[in-house]
Design a protein around this motif. Structure first.
Motif, PDB file in Angstrom:
ATOM      1  N   THR A 102     -18.595  11.953   0.410  1.00 31.17           N
ATOM      2  CA  THR A 102     -17.207  12.090   0.845  1.00 31.17           C
ATOM      3  C   THR A 102     -16.559  10.721   0.863  1.00 31.17           C
ATOM      4  O   THR A 102     -17.245   9.678   0.903  1.00 31.17           O
ATOM      5  CB  THR A 102     -17.142  12.740   2.245  1.00 31.17           C
ATOM      6  N   THR A 103     -15.222  10.676   0.793  1.00 28.63           N
ATOM      7  CA  THR A 103     -14.484   9.406   0.741  1.00 28.63           C
ATOM      8  C   THR A 103     -13.368   9.428   1.772  1.00 28.63           C
ATOM      9  O   THR A 103     -12.797  10.489   2.080  1.00 28.63           O
ATOM     10  CB  THR A 103     -13.891   9.157  -0.653  1.00 28.63           C
ATOM     11  N   LEU A 104     -13.050   8.222   2.301  1.00 27.30           N
ATOM     12  CA  LEU A 104     -11.908   8.004   3.178  1.00 27.30           C
ATOM     13  C   LEU A 104     -10.977   7.050   2.477  1.00 27.30           C
ATOM     14  O   LEU A 104     -11.399   5.999   1.975  1.00 27.30           O
ATOM     15  CB  LEU A 104     -12.359   7.417   4.523  1.00 27.30           C
ATOM     16  N   ASN A 105      -9.662   7.378   2.403  1.00 27.79           N
ATOM     17  CA  ASN A 105      -8.708   6.596   1.621  1.00 27.79           C
ATOM     18  C   ASN A 105      -7.495   6.252   2.468  1.00 27.79           C
ATOM     19  O   ASN A 105      -7.036   7.058   3.297  1.00 27.79           O
ATOM     20  CB  ASN A 105      -8.246   7.393   0.389  1.00 27.79           C
ATOM     21  N   CYS A 106      -6.977   5.022   2.216  1.00 18.58           N
ATOM     22  CA  CYS A 106      -5.721   4.568   2.808  1.00 18.58           C
ATOM     23  C   CYS A 106      -5.145   3.496   1.904  1.00 18.58           C
ATOM     24  O   CYS A 106      -5.827   2.994   1.004  1.00 18.58           O
ATOM     25  CB  CYS A 106      -5.919   4.054   4.240  1.00 18.58           C
ATOM     26  N   GLY A 129      -4.190  -2.489  -3.480  1.00 19.49           N
ATOM     27  CA  GLY A 129      -3.782  -2.115  -2.134  1.00 19.49           C
ATOM     28  C   GLY A 129      -4.360  -0.800  -1.649  1.00 19.49           C
ATOM     29  O   GLY A 129      -4.132  -0.423  -0.509  1.00 19.49           O
ATOM     30  N   VAL A 130      -5.136  -0.048  -2.508  1.00 23.42           N
ATOM     31  CA  VAL A 130      -5.739   1.211  -2.102  1.00 23.42           C
ATOM     32  C   VAL A 130      -7.159   0.928  -1.646  1.00 23.42           C
ATOM     33  O   VAL A 130      -7.974   0.401  -2.406  1.00 23.42           O
ATOM     34  CB  VAL A 130      -5.741   2.228  -3.258  1.00 23.42           C
ATOM     35  N   CYS A 131      -7.462   1.274  -0.389  1.00 24.34           N
ATOM     36  CA  CYS A 131      -8.770   1.003   0.189  1.00 24.34           C
ATOM     37  C   CYS A 131      -9.541   2.312   0.283  1.00 24.34           C
ATOM     38  O   CYS A 131      -9.013   3.315   0.786  1.00 24.34           O
ATOM     39  CB  CYS A 131      -8.616   0.375   1.583  1.00 24.34           C
ATOM     40  N   THR A 132     -10.794   2.288  -0.164  1.00 23.26           N
ATOM     41  CA  THR A 132     -11.632   3.494  -0.210  1.00 23.26           C
ATOM     42  C   THR A 132     -12.979   3.184   0.391  1.00 23.26           C
ATOM     43  O   THR A 132     -13.581   2.152   0.078  1.00 23.26           O
ATOM     44  CB  THR A 132     -11.797   3.981  -1.654  1.00 23.26           C
ATOM     45  N   LEU A 133     -13.438   4.099   1.248  1.00 25.87           N
ATOM     46  CA  LEU A 133     -14.791   4.025   1.794  1.00 25.87           C
ATOM     47  C   LEU A 133     -15.525   5.289   1.355  1.00 25.87           C
ATOM     48  O   LEU A 133     -15.114   6.398   1.700  1.00 25.87           O
ATOM     49  CB  LEU A 133     -14.767   3.929   3.329  1.00 25.87           C
ATOM     50  N   GLU A 134     -16.623   5.130   0.588  1.00 25.39           N
ATOM     51  CA  GLU A 134     -17.433   6.261   0.113  1.00 25.39           C
ATOM     52  C   GLU A 134     -18.698   6.338   0.956  1.00 25.39           C
ATOM     53  O   GLU A 134     -19.415   5.347   1.101  1.00 25.39           O
ATOM     54  CB  GLU A 134     -17.796   6.098  -1.361  1.00 25.39           C
ATOM     55  N   PHE A 181       0.039  -0.784   6.776  1.00 20.66           N
ATOM     56  CA  PHE A 181      -0.535   0.394   6.103  1.00 20.66           C
ATOM     57  C   PHE A 181       0.579   1.347   5.713  1.00 20.66           C
ATOM     58  O   PHE A 181       1.328   1.828   6.561  1.00 20.66           O
ATOM     59  CB  PHE A 181      -1.552   1.093   7.017  1.00 20.66           C
ATOM     60  N   THR A 182       0.675   1.597   4.423  1.00 17.25           N
ATOM     61  CA  THR A 182       1.682   2.545   3.897  1.00 17.25           C
ATOM     62  C   THR A 182       1.161   3.978   3.876  1.00 17.25           C
ATOM     63  O   THR A 182       1.952   4.918   3.823  1.00 17.25           O
ATOM     64  CB  THR A 182       2.112   2.132   2.490  1.00 17.25           C
ATOM     65  N   GLN A 183      -0.160   4.158   3.861  1.00 14.30           N
ATOM     66  CA  GLN A 183      -0.770   5.501   3.896  1.00 14.30           C
ATOM     67  C   GLN A 183      -1.933   5.457   4.871  1.00 14.30           C
ATOM     68  O   GLN A 183      -2.914   4.758   4.628  1.00 14.30           O
ATOM     69  CB  GLN A 183      -1.270   5.917   2.495  1.00 14.30           C
TER      70      GLN A 183
END
Length: 1188
Positions: A1083-1087, A1119-1124, A1068-1070
């Protein structure tokens, strides 16, 4: 020539001439123009706002030295040329500076300027420049004409300029400037004169300049403008001797111009005449007068004089002027012609004829001055001396030699005043002059003289007094007001009349005042005395300086005149805060002493806020700022030598009422309340007319009035309030004076409404000792929310309702316990909130407390009647409802064997059974048998659960054949189909050089394929993925050998090399960041993660994998993972984990999500949240609130 002498005048000053019409009035304002009129052919000067003409040298020195050497308003009329200069043009409505006429030489530059003031203008005015009457110069701008506009913001002035560059002859003429703005218009005309250069006539050959040109003639005249005429053949010019044609033309007559032009070969006659007209003319000045007027003349008053001039040309027009005004023929002025002589005769000369005279002949003028000499006035009969006594009439008489002569009367060398109020009167009857003194006094004694221009006469006047004896003098008296007054005295001689004076004013007899003179007795009787009769009385015998005096003193008892004020009950009402000045009329002689008292306190004149003042006819009480304490009775005490008087005045100070006390709010409804209050303790001295009510929100500072008509009662019901919002109310009391200050605000109250009654109340279960009921929440809950429910029951036939639950229950299902078997009860439910309990919802029929056996019945949901499929790793949560009484016994079997509790969780309730698998595996697949048993009654159901996974890759992939650009592939199905049928295959190819994989075909159903359109010279590897309902297999089977595409007949050996390994475990870079969310808003969670091959991303909440939940949406891009999380609630808060897995390893990151702002029980029910989760959420919320 010596300067003419003038007659002697008083004080050595020359007497100015006055026009006959002036009647002795001051002379009119002088006009700054010289006496000599301008010549007829003189051009007017450039138009300016205030022209100042230059002095005329032709006026003689004596004429210029006189004050009347200007045009006056006397007899005659001014010349026309003078009118043109005196009359100013009308004031411009727009132009404040107008362009002036000007002159310019040929080839020179000139600028004309016009200015417009823009203080009252909203936009720029429109200006146009014209030449002549119609030529608009806006279209002629170029190198010779330029128009410029500027605007000065400080002075607010528009400046418009017209520049003429390198002027030509034809530019001369009249120009016009027009300015327009809406309905305003202004214009101005001006002239442009273009002059020839001074050396122009000497350097130009007239014969060559005015010859016409032809096409082949190169030396045409420079002033030639006839090029457009018909061309002629050029003829050779004859050699003629040089002559000065200009001199010939100047000396010739106009009718000879054409002959001279033909003689000398000049063909452009029109240009010649135009140039000749512009040439300056040498004017020969001829003497108009053979003999001029003398510098000055003198004549006796009443005589006649002749002014004579001799003309050189008898045909010339002649005009006479007096002080610049033209003289017209009249009986006084007579004009005579004798040959070349022009004579003006002035008859009966008077002082008005003493003036400057001039005569104009053509362009010449001569002037002179006329002096009128007056003859001396002699005294024929002088005045005689007079000796008399006082009060006698004196008349002095003198006779002179001339009627209407001016004389002066003097007394002791000082001129006698003869004004309107003077004691001296002067009259004239022909040659006789009189000085009259009507009432002689001793001051009139002296030497009187009369002065005329030819002599004087004087005489002495002696005025003596008469002897007087006083037998009885006047006596001082003190009289009561209204009583008669009698004054008398006795003097000798008795026949001498006299005059009565009061305070120096002469007393005249009237109806109430009688003056009696009988021999020696002089009496003054007043029937009823008044205050005006008091004073010093004097009797003066006529003709005597001695006088008799007495003093009359009038006294009057003091009185207070309250009746004249028209105060009801002697009461004065005033508004508090205003200034009160109460003036009470009083009378009394002498002026009484006044004392103001309030109670025992004396009000002084030196008081600051309250003070009293006393005048001759009234006394006043002043209160600068009235207060409530000023109310009371005020006593007035008057005293003088004639007596004493008292009076009483009541002052009532009225004010706005005191504010009422804070109102009370005993009853509060959903959008209304009931409020009461008590009247104010002090009504301000005026009855209370009503009340105003205001309210505001507690958190606001803005009060809103609720009534515009006064409320008489002390109760009110405010309405239209917002439910759930705290309010405050306050009261204003109103009387006739005004509105009181507001009362203190009431205690804050919140309008709250009870909920509607619960809905759908039904019996859920009955046993021998219990009854279970259930219901739905109320349709309308309101801002107060819902605190819980109250369940009550009563035995049928009675009205005694018993509360079953001592504490409110938040659930919509409740079991009443402790009942007697076989009895019948009625049940009702109330919803309770902060506003109180709602209306009850009652069962329609009574319930018999007796348990009833009900055979079991399994109600399998529709989606479970067929195979229930889930992927590996997903959660299996199946609810199977059933019926039966008493509570059924539920058993589960898998494939005929008991279920391992460690693998599958089973939870049974009274009405359903739940099978829960937290993380499904393929071993969980199979048939599940459900058995429900009530006593001897049994019901069964079978559930088919299939757990599927991704398939394995094909077992073997071979290159069967290679020809041309085609490759034939063959493979065998995968060994592991993932517990689901294989739905297809995906074939990919890669060039051996780059090893980048490209998809050739997807969803292919057969086990063999031919790949076409391959590039000749490339070497390819192939791999195949298998696919089922879960997706593609995680890995692919690759051909062991490569397929080289070669051109037929050629073979190429390729060099082998080792590829770089780009594989990498997930990293994980972020990371995820702890987040706060608002309930109801997405709302969203991002990594971000880096891995090769591409990792599988799994999201977890509280260590439980999120699978097929519609409230969550998962994205993964580059590579960007998002949970809404859609519209989160406090239940969605917790610890979230993102986990990435590939064949080289795995990695995960965590974050905490906290959702602020919760939901009510009713809202969670509407969102479909299970009851056990709602219970858990409610419990956690209460714990958090207690901790806070």
């Amino acid at each position: 020539m010596p300067e003419p002498t003038k007659k002697d005048e008083p004080n050595g000053q020359p007497e100015e001439s006055v026009a006959p019409e002036s009647s002795g009035a001051p002379p009119p304002p002088e006009i700054s123009l010289e006496v000599s009129p301008p010549p007829d052919d003189a051009k007017p000067a450039a138009t300016t706002s205030s022209p100042t003409p230059q002095p005329d040298d032709s006026v003689p020195v004596p004429a210029m030295g006189r004050k009347d050497s200007v045009w006056s308003l006397g007899e005659g009329q001014a010349p026309d040329e003078l009118d043109k200069l005196v009359d100013n043009p009308p004031l411009s409505t727009l132009l404040i500076e107008r362009p002036l006429s000007g002159a310019v030489t040929v080839g020179g530059d000139i600028t004309f300027v016009a200015k417009v003031e823009a203080k009252d203008l909203l936009r720029k005015p429109t200006i146009k420049w014209f030449k002549g009457k119609w030529m608009d110069l806006a279209s002629k701008t170029g190198k010779h004409l330029q128009l410029k506009e500027t605007f000065d913001r400080l002075t607010k002035v528009h400046t418009f300029e017209m520049h003429i560059i390198k002027a030509k002859d034809n530019y001369a003429g009249n120009y016009r400037c027009e300015v327009n703005y809406k309905d305003k218009f202004d214009s101005c005309s001006f002239d442009l004169e273009v002059k020839e250069a001074e050396t122009g006539s000497q350097n130009i050959d007239i014969r060559s300049a005015f010859k016409r040109s032809s096409e082949r003639q190169e030396d045409a005249g420079e002033l030639d403008f006839s090029g457009l005429l018909k061309h002629r053949e050029h003829k050779q010019q004859d050699d003629t001797p040089e002559v000065d044609v200009w001199e010939i033309l100047k000396n010739a007559r106009p009718d000879q111009y054409e002959k001279i032009a033909f003689m000398y070969g000049i063909t452009d006659l029109r240009g010649l005449l135009k140039r000749l007209k512009k040439m300056p003319k040498e004017e020969k000045k001829l003497e108009a007068f053979a003999k001029k007027l003398d510098p000055a003349y003198q004549v006796d008053k009443g005589g006649k004089i002749r002014l004579v001039v001799d003309l050189a040309d008898p045909t010339i027009e002649l005009k006479w002027y007096k002080n610049g005004q033209e003289i017209r023929p009249s009986p006084k002025y007579i004009f005579e012609h004798k040959g070349t002589q022009r004579i003006m005769v002035i008859n009966n000369c008077s002082a008005n004829d003493d003036a400057a005279y001039s005569v104009v002949a053509g362009d010449e003028k001569c002037s002179t001055e006329l002096f009128v000499k007056e003859l001396p006035v002699k005294i024929v009969k002088g005045i005689e001396p007079v000796k008399t006594t006082v009060n006698e009439r004196i008349e002095l008489e003198c006779e002179v030699s001339e009627e209407g002569a001016q004389v002066k009367w003097l007394k002791n060398g000082v001129e006698v005043p003869t004004g309107v109020r003077s004691r001296y009167r002067v009259k004239c009857e022909g040659t006789k002059h009189f000085l009259v003194i009507d009432d002689a006094s001793r001051d009139d004694t002296g030497t009187y003289s009369i002065m005329a221009s030819g002599g004087t006469s004087e005489a002495h006047i002696q005025v003596d007094l008469k002897p007087l004896k006083v037998y009885q003098d006047l006596q001082d008296m003190t009289v009561l007001l209204g009583q008669p007054i009698k004054l008398h005295c006795e003097i000798y001689p008795g026949n001498v009349p006299g005059r009565w004076y009061r305070n120096g004013q002469l007393i005249q007899p009237s109806d109430r005042l009688n003056i009696i003179h009988r021999n020696k007795v002089h009496r003054l009787e007043i029937a009823a005395s008044s205050l005006h009769d008091a004073g010093d009385y004097t009797f003066v015998p006529e003709g005597y300086s001695q006088s008799l005096s007495a003093k009359i003193h009038i006294i009057d008892p003091p009185r207070v005149l309250l009746d004249s004020l028209n105060f009801p009950d002697n009461t004065v009402t005033v508004v508090a805060g205003n200034k009160l000045r109460l003036e009470i009329p009083i009378s009394g002689e002498p002026a009484p002493r006044v004392v103001w008292m309030k109670g025992e306190r004396v009000i002084l004149e030196s008081g600051h806020r309250v003070h009293a003042e006393t005048y001759s006819d009234h006394t006043s009480l002043t209160i600068e700022v009235t207060e409530r304490e000023d109310t009371g009775n005020y006593k007035i005490v008057l005293q003088n030598e004639a007596g004493e008087a008292t009076a009483s005045v009541k002052i009532k100070v009225v004010d706005i009422p005191d504010p009422p006390e804070a109102p009370l709010v005993p009853v509060v409804g959903g959008d209304w309340c009931s409020m009461t209050w008590e009247p104010p303790k002090y009504d301000g001295g005026s009855p209370i007319l009503g009340y105003y009510i205001e309210r505001k929100k507690k958190q606001s500072s803005r009060w809103m009035r609720l009534n515009f008509d006064l409320i008489k009662e002390t109760t009110f019901e405010p309405k239209k309030m917002i439910e759930g919002v705290p309010y405050e109310v306050r009261i204003f009391a109103v009387n006739a004076i005004g509105v009181s200050k507001p009362s203190e605000p009431s205690k804050a109250f919140t309008p709250l409404a009870v909920t509607s009654e619960p809905t759908m109340l039904v019996v859920d279960d009955v046993t021998d000792t219990t009854v279970t009921v259930k219901w739905r929440p109320p349709e309308t809950i309101g801002a107060a929310g819902l605190d819980g429910y109250l369940v009550e029951y009563c035995v049928e036939g009675t009205n005694d309702w018993v509360i079953s639950n001592k504490e409110l229950t938040e659930k919509t299902r409740y079991t009443i316990t402790g009942l007697s078997p076989g009895c019948k009860i009625l049940v009702r439910v109330k919803a309770v909130n902060a506003a109180g309990a709602s209306a009850p919802r009652t069962l329609q029929h009574a319930i018999l407390v007796k348990e009833v056996v009900e055979p079991p019945k399994i109600r399998v949901p529709r989606h479970l009647k067929q195979t229930y499929t889930r992927k590996v790793g997903e959660t299996v949560n199946l609810v199977v409802p059933f019926m039966g009484k008493p509570r059924p016994k539920v058993t589960w079997l898998k494939d005929g064997n008991p279920i391992e509790p460690s693998q599958v969780s089973i939870r049974n309730t009274d009405c359903d059974s739940i099978i829960f698998i937290r993380k499904a595996e393929r071993s969980h697949s199979g048939k599940y048998d459900m058995t429900v048993q009530v006593e001897n009654h049994v019901d069964t159901a079978i559930l088919d659960i299939q757990i599927v996974d991704l398939p394995g890759p094909p077992q073997c992939v071979n290159i069967e054949d290679v020809w041309g650009g085609n490759v034939a592939l063959v493979w065998t199905p995968p060994k592991d189909n993932g517990n689901a049928p294989i739905t297809g295959y995906t074939i990919q190819k890669a060039d051996k050089k780059t090893m980048e994989w490209f998809t050739c075909i997807e969803h292919y159903h057969r086990n063999c394929i031919t790949i076409t359109e391959l590039v000749v010279g490339n070497e390819y590897f192939f791999r195949i993925f298998s696919e089922n309902m879960c997706g593609l297999s995680e890995t692919a089977t690759q051909t062991k050998k490569s397929a080289l595409i070669v051109k037929e007949g050629l073979q190429m050996k390729t060099q082998e090399y080792n590829d770089h390994d780009f594989k990498e475990a997930p990293k994980f870079t972020q990371p995820l960041i702890n987040t706060f969310a608002v309930a109801g808003y997405n709302t969203t969670l991002n990594c971000s993660v880096r891995a090769n091959p591409r990792p599988k991303v799994i999201w977890m909440k509280n260590k439980i994998t999120i699978i097929d939940d519609p409230r969550y949406r998962m994205f993964s891009s580059q590579g960007v993972c998002t949970l809404e999380i859609r519209k989160p609630s406090p239940y969605d808060g917790g610890m979230y984990t993102c986990k990435a897995i590939n064949e080289l390893g795995e990695a995960q990151v965590d974050c905490k999500l906290e959702v602020k702002g919760g939901f009510t029980f009713y809202e969670l029910m509407q969102r479909g949240v299970p009851l056990h989760l709602i219970d858990k959420y409610m419990t956690e919320s209460k714990v958090v609130e207690q901790e806070k």
